[in-house]
Design a protein around this motif. Structure first.
Motif, mmCIF file in Angstrom:
data_model
loop_
_atom_site.group_PDB
_atom_site.id
_atom_site.type_symbol
_atom_site.label_atom_id
_atom_site.label_comp_id
_atom_site.label_asym_id
_atom_site.label_seq_id
_atom_site.Cartn_x
_atom_site.Cartn_y
_atom_site.Cartn_z
ATOM 1 N N PHE A 197 2.409 -4.635 6.433
ATOM 2 C CA PHE A 197 2.036 -3.266 6.798
ATOM 3 C C PHE A 197 0.524 -3.084 6.770
ATOM 4 O O PHE A 197 -0.055 -2.419 7.639
ATOM 5 C CB PHE A 197 2.705 -2.268 5.854
ATOM 6 N N LYS A 201 -1.524 -1.985 10.168
ATOM 7 C CA LYS A 201 -2.338 -0.776 10.288
ATOM 8 C C LYS A 201 -3.690 -1.093 10.914
ATOM 9 O O LYS A 201 -4.162 -0.379 11.805
ATOM 10 C CB LYS A 201 -2.545 -0.135 8.911
ATOM 11 N N SER A 245 1.414 4.800 16.201
ATOM 12 C CA SER A 245 2.728 4.385 15.701
ATOM 13 C C SER A 245 3.831 5.228 16.305
ATOM 14 O O SER A 245 4.837 4.705 16.801
ATOM 15 C CB SER A 245 2.777 4.505 14.169
ATOM 16 N N TYR A 259 12.528 5.059 13.220
ATOM 17 C CA TYR A 259 11.213 5.087 12.557
ATOM 18 C C TYR A 259 11.394 4.968 11.044
ATOM 19 O O TYR A 259 10.654 4.221 10.383
ATOM 20 C CB TYR A 259 10.490 6.381 12.913
ATOM 21 N N CYS A 263 9.919 2.127 8.528
ATOM 22 C CA CYS A 263 9.102 2.482 7.363
ATOM 23 C C CYS A 263 9.684 1.919 6.078
ATOM 24 O O CYS A 263 8.956 1.417 5.214
ATOM 25 C CB CYS A 263 8.975 4.000 7.250
ATOM 26 N N ASP A 264 10.991 2.005 5.940
ATOM 27 C CA ASP A 264 11.631 1.493 4.736
ATOM 28 C C ASP A 264 11.471 -0.029 4.636
ATOM 29 O O ASP A 264 11.219 -0.568 3.552
ATOM 30 C CB ASP A 264 13.117 1.858 4.720
ATOM 31 N N ARG A 267 7.937 -0.796 3.843
ATOM 32 C CA ARG A 267 7.531 -0.149 2.586
ATOM 33 C C ARG A 267 6.221 0.624 2.764
ATOM 34 O O ARG A 267 5.256 0.454 2.015
ATOM 35 C CB ARG A 267 7.403 -1.175 1.464
ATOM 36 N N THR A 268 6.224 1.472 3.759
ATOM 37 C CA THR A 268 5.034 2.273 4.030
ATOM 38 C C THR A 268 4.851 3.310 2.924
ATOM 39 O O THR A 268 5.753 3.580 2.124
ATOM 40 C CB THR A 268 5.158 3.001 5.370
ATOM 41 N N ASN A 270 4.539 7.115 1.450
ATOM 42 C CA ASN A 270 5.420 8.265 1.700
ATOM 43 C C ASN A 270 4.872 9.212 2.753
ATOM 44 O O ASN A 270 5.635 9.815 3.514
ATOM 45 C CB ASN A 270 5.660 9.034 0.394
ATOM 46 N N THR A 272 3.056 8.463 5.456
ATOM 47 C CA THR A 272 3.332 7.890 6.774
ATOM 48 C C THR A 272 4.781 8.127 7.167
ATOM 49 O O THR A 272 5.083 8.469 8.314
ATOM 50 C CB THR A 272 3.030 6.382 6.771
ATOM 51 N N LYS A 273 5.668 7.977 6.212
ATOM 52 C CA LYS A 273 7.096 8.170 6.474
ATOM 53 C C LYS A 273 7.408 9.646 6.740
ATOM 54 O O LYS A 273 8.035 9.984 7.747
ATOM 55 C CB LYS A 273 7.914 7.668 5.279
#
Length: 388
Positions: A197, A201, A245, A259, A263-264, A267-268, A270, A272-273
């Motif tokens: 991740f 980015k 994104s 999405y 993210c899960d 492990r982005t 919180n 971003t999620k």
């Protein structure tokens, strides 16, 4: 090359004690590109024990001592200094099982990832470039040091690092290196989600991200299969990570769910999620949003995320003039939060309203104001509430 005082101090002390020492890697690359370096790493032929003796008057930290890295606090700034080394086997495609210290600078430099990162410098010896890094910088090429297959087998994160450097620097990936990273792309499964991740980015924010993603779509699919690869060639010019994104998910079926899955897995963070799911959940096919619709979106996802949503719609060729409507709404201070209403819970209690009905009534009043049915004036708002 202008070096910070703490770096010069460390180089001088090592040389005065019979050792060689250089800055290495990214700071040298940036200097050769005409950029101001910020992060400085050092390399030396001194062993960790010899470094401790040289810097006995300074505070030191055994940052990665088994791999030869000592952090020296000189001038109040931490500086990592690593002994020249030869790496052992990479059992996990990420970290060497052991290292062997060496007195050969060439052996130390040849274990590094790319030629542009395998240059070093010291004031006494000048620039040392044994693998053509300066030529590759001039040609705009990312090339692995030595055998590219071996470099990627050693550390699979280098696959993404190659694409990230190409994206950020506007470079191309040399053919043998490109072929090898495609061949070894499945090794990305051995890299932690957090590291992937972090590289993703930076890659996505590069000025050449659209070109690199398009060229290496098969590699991106390994760790981000949910994204719409058809959108790679048309990324928004805005380099904002979250906007780009979300653009990659805007056309897929069940976009918020996909999405979230991405993210899960990566492990982005919180934010971003949360922000991404909020925006994608409110993305519609309508060509333009009205003032009232924008107010209702503000109620749901607040100002920053509404702006992001409208930027995404603009990137998708929709919503001409919507940002201007938003700015007008904000400038006119039209309420979009219950706290903005001219009445509150106390006013409703005095009218005999109790419990959860207070919140429901305030929400109804807010919607009435947003829909233009009643002005945000206390008496007029209360006039429509029947006594209980």
């Amino acid at each position: 090359m202008q070096l910070p005082e703490n770096v010069l101090t460390c180089i001088r002390l090592l040389e005065e004690n019979g050792h060689r020492a250089h800055v290495v890697g990214g700071c040298v690359r940036d200097f050769c590109l005409g950029k101001e370096p910020h992060d400085f790493d050092m390399t030396t032929d001194a062993t960790p024990d010899e470094m401790r003796e040289v810097f006995r008057g300074y505070r030191t930290v055994d940052t990665g001592i088994k791999h030869g890295t000592l952090t020296v606090l000189a001038g109040g700034e931490p500086l990592e200094i690593t002994t020249w080394r030869v790496d052992g086997e990479y059992a996990d495609h990420r970290h060497p099982q052991n290292v062997v210290f060496t007195k050969s600078l060439t052996e130390d430099l040849k274990r590094r990832d790319f030629t542009v990162n395998a240059m070093c410098y010291s004031p006494s010896e000048g620039l040392i470039d044994e693998f053509g890094g300066r030529e590759d910088l001039a040609a705009g090429i990312i090339r692995a040091v030595g055998e590219p297959e071996r470099r990627f087998e050693e550390d699979a994160l280098r696959i993404l690092r190659a694409l990230r450097f190409a994206s950020v620097l506007g470079f191309s990936v040399e053919k043998a290196t490109a072929d090898a990273l495609r061949e070894k792309k499945q090794l990305l499964g051995s890299v932690s989600a957090e590291r992937i991740f972090s590289e993703w980015k930076k890659l996505l924010c590069g000025n050449s991200a659209s070109r690199i993603l398009s060229e290496f779509a098969d590699v991106i699919e390994v760790f981000l299969p949910e994204a719409d690869a058809a959108r790679f060639p048309s990324l928004p010019e805005n380099g904002d990570f979250l906007l780009r994104s979300l653009y990659l998910f805007a056309g897929v079926e069940r976009a918020p769910e996909r999405y979230l899955a991405a993210c899960d897995r990566l492990r982005t963070d919180n934010e971003t999620k949360r922000r991404g799911i909020g925006v994608l959940s409110h993305l519609t096919d309508s060509l333009s949003l009205s003032k009232t619709e924008i107010l209702h979106i503000l109620f749901e996802i607040e100002k920053d995320d509404t702006e992001l949503l409208l930027d995404l719609r603009a990137a998708l060729g929709k919503g001409k003039g919507e940002k201007e409507i938003l700015q007008t709404v904000l400038a006119e201070r039209i309420p979009y939060r219950i706290a903005d209403l001219a009445v509150g819970g106390k006013d409703l209690t005095q009218r005999g309203i109790r419990g959860k009905e207070i919140g429901e009534t305030l929400k109804d009043l807010l919607f009435a104001v947003m829909d233009g049915e009643v002005p945000n004036e206390k008496e007029k708002l209360l006039a429509g509430i029947a006594r209980k």
